[in-house]
Design a protein around this motif. Sequence first.
Motif, PDB file in Angstrom:
ATOM      1  N   LEU A  10       0.826  -1.208   0.000  1.00  0.00           N
ATOM      2  CA  LEU A  10       0.000   0.000   0.000  1.00  0.00           C
ATOM      3  C   LEU A  10       0.864   1.263   0.000  1.00  0.00           C
ATOM      4  O   LEU A  10       0.512   2.258  -0.629  1.00  0.00           O
ATOM      5  N   ALA A  11       2.000   1.212   0.698  1.00  0.00           N
ATOM      6  CA  ALA A  11       2.879   2.380   0.780  1.00  0.00           C
ATOM      7  C   ALA A  11       3.700   2.594  -0.490  1.00  0.00           C
ATOM      8  O   ALA A  11       4.071   3.724  -0.803  1.00  0.00           O
ATOM      9  N   SER A  12       3.947   1.525  -1.236  1.00  0.00           N
ATOM     10  CA  SER A  12       4.858   1.640  -2.385  1.00  0.00           C
ATOM     11  C   SER A  12       4.174   1.561  -3.747  1.00  0.00           C
ATOM     12  O   SER A  12       4.829   1.732  -4.772  1.00  0.00           O
ATOM     13  N   THR A  13       2.884   1.326  -3.783  1.00  0.00           N
ATOM     14  CA  THR A  13       2.181   1.150  -5.061  1.00  0.00           C
ATOM     15  C   THR A  13       1.284   2.350  -5.331  1.00  0.00           C
ATOM     16  O   THR A  13       0.537   2.799  -4.445  1.00  0.00           O
ATOM     17  N   LYS A  14       1.346   2.834  -6.548  1.00  0.00           N
ATOM     18  CA  LYS A  14       0.497   3.961  -6.959  1.00  0.00           C
ATOM     19  C   LYS A  14      -0.970   3.594  -6.735  1.00  0.00           C
ATOM     20  O   LYS A  14      -1.436   2.551  -7.170  1.00  0.00           O
ATOM     21  N   GLY A  15      -1.671   4.447  -6.021  1.00  0.00           N
ATOM     22  CA  GLY A  15      -3.090   4.220  -5.752  1.00  0.00           C
ATOM     23  C   GLY A  15      -3.353   3.621  -4.387  1.00  0.00           C
ATOM     24  O   GLY A  15      -4.473   3.660  -3.900  1.00  0.00           O
ATOM     25  N   GLY A  16      -2.328   3.039  -3.762  1.00  0.00           N
ATOM     26  CA  GLY A  16      -2.506   2.486  -2.425  1.00  0.00           C
ATOM     27  C   GLY A  16      -2.562   3.593  -1.384  1.00  0.00           C
ATOM     28  O   GLY A  16      -1.941   4.641  -1.553  1.00  0.00           O
ATOM     29  N   ILE A  17      -3.290   3.361  -0.320  1.00  0.00           N
ATOM     30  CA  ILE A  17      -3.374   4.346   0.761  1.00  0.00           C
ATOM     31  C   ILE A  17      -2.398   3.908   1.854  1.00  0.00           C
ATOM     32  O   ILE A  17      -2.645   2.943   2.586  1.00  0.00           O
TER      33      ILE A  17
END
Length: 106
Positions: A10-17
């Motif tokens: 979630l921290a490293s992927t575009k779109g993840g919160i």
Amino acid sequence: MVVEVAQKVLASTKGGIADFQPSIRYHTFGASSIDFTVILSVREFTDRSLVKHEFIKALARRFSEEQIVIPFPIRAINLAQESSEAQLAAIGGGGGASGTTPAARQ
């Protein structure tokens, strides 16, 4: 471990919160598994596929590192039983799929 992987994705992927706290819900005893759902959060609905994709890849990699193997069901075939049933069917015995004898089918 699963929640840790989810947080990193979630921290490293575009779109993840990044500040969302992922959670796990166990729901089924399978034949060779305990099935669960991982709850993630994304900014937009369209971000869902990429985050899920990256999560599954990261989890598979982590399972491999930890030497966790996903079991697959094994089915045993009793060849002696199969052979006996085939021989009975060949001579007209065994009753066939309906469970009737040859005389009853006439």
